[in-house]
Enzyme design. Structure first.
Site, PDB file in Angstrom:
ATOM      1  N   HIS A  25      -1.106   0.743   8.070  1.00 35.08           N
ATOM      2  CA  HIS A  25      -1.387   0.941   6.212  1.00 35.08           C
ATOM      3  C   HIS A  25      -2.020   2.111   5.723  1.00 35.08           C
ATOM      4  O   HIS A  25      -1.753   3.394   6.419  1.00 35.08           O
ATOM      5  CB  HIS A  25      -3.643   0.460   5.994  1.00 35.08           C
TER       6      HIS A  25
ATOM      7  N   CYS B 105       0.863  -1.323  -0.186  1.00 35.51           N
ATOM      8  CA  CYS B 105       0.010   0.356  -0.204  1.00 35.51           C
ATOM      9  C   CYS B 105       1.018   1.374  -0.077  1.00 35.51           C
ATOM     10  O   CYS B 105       0.278   2.275  -0.870  1.00 35.51           O
ATOM     11  CB  CYS B 105      -0.890   0.107   1.027  1.00 35.51           C
TER      12      CYS B 105
END
Length: 996
Positions: A827, A454
């Site tokens: 994330h 990510c």
């Protein structure tokens, strides 16, 4: 009397003499007479009406019948009996081979005189059966029209119950066989009138008995989907569809496209014949039904049907634009067919040879219809140019033909392409197809997470949304000897043109992977970004550069020209320069060093320091002159503002502050009202900040991006272990170090240093402080003396007199957010929007490019949230409040774009000129072919998956298909739905080659 009348009619007297004699006979018929005489007169008048060889004889017969029906009703009823009518309907009237064609007209004429008679119901029952039998015999259009006229005038004769359903179906069968035998305009008009009468009868039945609609549609679909070798169904069937209520459209299309009993060949045949209906001049809503069925097929992933039908029919639809009477609906269908066919250029390229001729014809027509169609066609063509660039040799004649027509902006083009793509059509059963993903409604494409990647996905999306950088990357030529940049070009091209909802960046990841990164582990996105930009820069710098040089400006001096043309692409887009100056506090000697940067790493001030103190430190502008001109004696140093930690008081006569500022809502002119030579301070600009601060700034005890930048630019004391080795003193001395920005990058990247090493835990910890992010940022840039004249000539604003500083304004483009408490976990996702100069294409580029439009200063400019494969609409409010709602989600990397008219006016002008001349980037053919092949592969994958998972549909509880259980004589509950925008026919034109 009958003999007299017959003798008069058959005589050779002139018509005026005959008319006088007939008039006397008719007047005499109004008087009472015996039944035998009445019967004789009725037989004669029937003979004249049914077998008269002239119109005059039939008119005489009609007049006599009407008189006897009115004045002798009992005798007429006795004559007009069931047995006589049955004989007329089954055997006809007249000699064999010359049976009368006026039987139905005769019955319609006589019915009006027996409506109140005791035998009326028996007659109606007989006619209900006989008209059904007649229709089953497939009468001619003329006879069908007579049946329809009879039933419309006497609805008691319309079949009822199951016979009514059969009657409607057989009537549709009749229409399907209608053919016009003549090409004369009068005959065609007569034929159209006959079709209207027959379809009008169906409309009347459907209004009173809605349960007959769906069985009728089933029969119609059976006709047009037939694959047997037979005569092509008549386009007159289009006249039937216009009377189907639009609220039934969604239910019909949904059940039709989800019916497994319909083969692909049948569906292809049906939709192909429906598209042929575009040429029918009288049908309303035909385009809506065609487009609805095409969208329905796209929703269930039947792409092979759509591809075949589009390629086989699009040229025929295009040719109908020549005819005003069908132009509007043809254009509507053409628009959807082209805008939805986005996986390949094949359909659009089929039309290229025909476009110039059509445009010339429409211009010559010079009507409102032609003008409107030209503008819509030009918009459609520019959408195709945008979608399928890279064919200048094919597009040049088309571009020449439409050069005088309006050009849509990029937002409009992307909106049209996004909402019409096959992959954007929603299927109500999608929730049962977990692998059948649809493209985001935003039109943007996501990136697949390949295992804690990510960090890369968020950076790639931020770079992609940097539109100037994206356009330059996509414009790179083939064989540029820059392997990593080429892979980035391919990735950007797929993000721009792919039909997939998300693509895999696997190839780019393997090529751009920093060697010290651990596979499968979370990494620092800022570290990856720096490595990526450095790799791209070095790759070009080693002599493999192929980036097209910017167009020379007449205002560009040789020094500045050399300065810009020798930069790499990364330097042009992200490169800035910073001057670091260190002054020995003993000898006051100043050493300086200029270095390039692609991002600024902003540390957080110590916790014991007031968070807003950095906004009132000594302005950077006041540092410059005092560095250059050291004080005459060391005593001056004690009071030197260079080491001052607070701003001058209001009474001080110091130069105006040029510290970092944020801007709220303001006009571009207000943002650009500080010109060379103007004496304007920061206080005036701060008056504009109240609205923004009330809505967007964090509480007083929080930090802001300007706080961190001012802290970064504030002087630093070097003492104790950090003493500076002064070359002049030849020893370690206390010193002060300060950084000054000497060149602002086109895209300013700011990294908030949230991760710091904790020696107690031996781990990197995260600073979770909320930092308010301004949507507009003002940055002080030091102007070199040799650049001052060039700056003023370019219209630079914010230059403080005598200070050597100027103000550069930046607009926020992207925010990469880290969610978590450690750099080794968590994330990444990003918020992005596109910032452009908003200069209309074709506008003269004189002077300085115009500032960004109000829209781009507005908080309502569309933001997007990129979270791996998921892309959604967002807003600046969401960007501002993300940490308030989710404390572990904090802004980490920020992208700002420099407004035109500032330090990089030459670069902005060159970019604007390149955009004006070349428009959208033209991809080389290998790349376009790769994208087209992948789009076709994706459509095939989706279609195969939809077919393999058809069992899900059959297992779901749902309403019966629209042609099942039709024997029940009751109203069918049909689902409601929306309807497409109206687009009826209109105008008039030649019918030749159009209807048939």
């Amino acid at each position: 009397m009958d003999k007299i009348l017959e003798a008069v009619v058959m005589s050779s007297y002139p018509n005026n003499v005959k008319q006088g004699l007939v008039r006397r006979v008719i007047e005499a018929a109004k008087q009472p007479m015996d039944s035998e005489q009445c019967w004789s007169m009725l037989e004669l008048s029937t003979k004249l009406y049914l077998t008269g060889d002239t119109k005059y004889k039939r008119e005489i017969g009609k007049e006599v019948l009407e008189v006897y029906g009115h004045y002798h009703p009992e005798e007429f009823e006795e004559f007009f009996n069931i047995r006589f009518l049955l004989s007329l309907l089954q055997e006809g009237y007249g000699p064999l081979g010359k049976r009368s064609h006026y039987v139905l007209d005769y019955i319609q004429l006589g019915l009006q005189f027996v409506l109140e008679s005791p035998s009326a119901n028996s007659i109606f029952s007989l006619l209900r059966i006989e008209v059904l039998r007649k229709v089953c015999e497939r009468p001619s259009p003329k006879q069908c029209a007579k049946i329809s006229k009879l039933l419309v005038q006497h609805p008691q004769c319309i079949p009822t119950g199951k016979h009514q359903l059969l009657f409607c179906q057989q009537l549709i069968r009749c229409i399907g066989q209608f053919q016009c035998v003549s090409e004369g305009e009068e005959e065609i008009m007569e034929f159209l009138e006959q079709v209207n009468k027959v379809s009008g009868l169906l409309q009347r039945i459907w209004r009173t008995q809605t349960s007959a609609i769906l069985p009728s549609l089933k029969e119609l679909f059976t006709i047009i989907s037939s694959t047997e070798e037979q005569e092509v169904p008549s386009n007159a069937l289009a006249n039937v569809v216009q009377f189907v209520p639009l609220e039934l459209m969604d239910g019909v299309i949904r059940n039709l496209t989800n019916d497994d009993s319909i083969t692909d060949v049948q569906m292809m045949m049906a939709i192909g014949r429906m598209i042929d209906w575009v040429s029918w001049p009288l049908g309303k809503n035909i385009d809506k039904w065609i487009i609805a069925l095409l969208k329905g097929l796209a929703a269930v992933k039947k792409f092979s049907i759509l591809i075949e039908v589009t390629l086989s029919k699009i040229e025929k639809v295009f040719s109908k634009l020549l005819y005003p009477i069908v132009r509007e609906r043809a254009l509507s269908v053409l628009q959807y067919m082209l805008l939805s066919f986005q996986h390949s250029h094949e359909a659009f390229h089929l039309l290229l040879p025909h476009i110039p001729r059509l445009v010339a014809s429409l211009k010559k027509e010079d009507s409102n219809s032609a003008t409107s169609s030209l503008e819509q066609l030009a918009e459609l063509i520019h959408c195709m140019f945008f979608r399928f660039s890279g064919f200048p040799d094919l597009y040049e004649p088309v571009l020449e033909a439409i050069k005088a027509l309006p050009i849509p902006n990029e937002d409009r083009i992307k909106h049209l392409l996004g909402q019409n793509a096959w992959t954007s059509q929603k299927n109500e059963l999608a929730c049962f197809y977990p692998r059948l993903a649809s493209k985001s409604e935003t039109g943007k494409i996501g990136l697949i997470n390949l295992g804690n990647t990510c960090y890369m996905n968020s950076i790639i999306q931020s770079l992609f949304m940097a539109s100037d950088f994206r356009h330059l990357v996509l414009n790179l030529t083939e064989g540029n000897s820059q392997p990593l940049m080429t892979k980035l070009q391919w990735l950007f091209a797929f993000l721009e043109h792919s039909q997939r909802p998300a693509i895999s960046p696997e190839n780019f990841l393997s090529a751009s992977w920093p060697p010290w990164f651990t596979p499968g582990a979370q990494q620092d996105c800022s570290e990856y970004l720096k490595y990526l930009l450095d790799r791209l820069h070095e790759e070009e710098k080693t002599g493999k550069r192929i980036y097209q040089k910017l167009k020379e400006s007449s205002l560009m001096s040789q020094a500045v020209e050399h300065h810009y043309l020798n930069k790499t692409l990364i330097e042009k887009m992200f490169g800035g320069k910073m001057m670091t100056k260190i002054r020995c506090l003993k000898c006051l000697n100043v050493s300086s060093r200029e270095e390039a940067f692609t991002d600024l790493s902003l540390a957080f001030p110590p916790s014991d320091r007031n968070v807003h103190e950095s906004t009132s430190i000594l302005p950077v502008e006041e540092i410059g002159p005092q560095f250059i001109e050291p004080p005459e004696n060391a005593g001056q140093l004690r009071g030197s503002p260079w080491i001052q930690r607070k701003a001058p008081m209001a009474s001080d006569q110091a130069a105006p502050s040029v510290s970092v500022e944020t801007l709220g809502f303001q006009e571009p002119e207000e943002a650009a009202n500080l010109t060379c030579g103007s004496d304007v301070g920061v206080d005036a600009a701060k008056d504009h900040l109240s609205t923004f601060r009330e809505q967007a700034c964090a509480p007083k005890d929080s930090r802001s991006v300007p706080d961190l930048i001012n802290y970064f630019l504030s002087p630093e004391r070097l003492t104790a272990e950090n003493k500076y080795h002064c070359e002049k003193c030849a020893s370690l001395q206390d010193a002060e170090k300060v950084a000054e920005l000497t060149e602002g990058p086109h895209y300013l990247i700011l990294t908030l240093l949230r991760f710091s090493f904790d020696p107690r835990t031996m781990k990197r910890k995260k600073i979770l402080d909320n930092v308010s992010i301004p949507v507009v940022l003002k940055l002080p840039i030091l102007v070199r003396p040799e650049e001052t004249e060039e700056v003023c000539r370019c219209g630079e604003d914010g230059a403080v007199p005598g200070s050597g500083f100027m103000t550069v304004v930046y607009d926020l483009c992207s925010v990469v957010v880290h969610s978590g408490i450690s750099s080794e976990s968590g994330h990444y996702y990003c918020y992005s929007r596109e910032c452009t100069d908003a200069i209309p294409q074709g506008q003269p580029q004189e002077g300085v490019p115009k500032p960004a439009s109000d829209k781009q200063l507005d908080f309502e400019v569309q933001w997007y949230l990129f979270n791996d494969t998921r892309v959604s609409f967002s807003s600046f409010e969401s960007v501002s409040n993300v940490t308030s709602f989710f404390p572990k989600d904090t802004a980490y990397v920020l992208f700002y774009r420099q407004r035109p008219g500032r330090q990089s006016c030459l670069l902005h002008k060159a970019l604007a000129e390149a955009g004006r001349l070349h428009g959208e980037p033209s991809l080389h053919k290998d790349l376009m072919e790769a994208i087209s092949k992948d789009n076709i592969l994706f459509l095939q994958e989706q279609e195969k998956e939809a077919r393999n998972r058809a069992a899900y549909i059959s297992a779901l509880p749902k309403s019966p298909l629209w042609w099942r259980d039709l024997d029940r004589d009751k109203d069918d509950d049909s689902s409601s739905g929306g309807c497409s925008p109206a687009a009826g026919g209109g105008g008039s034109g030649s019918f030749h080659g159009l209807v048939f």
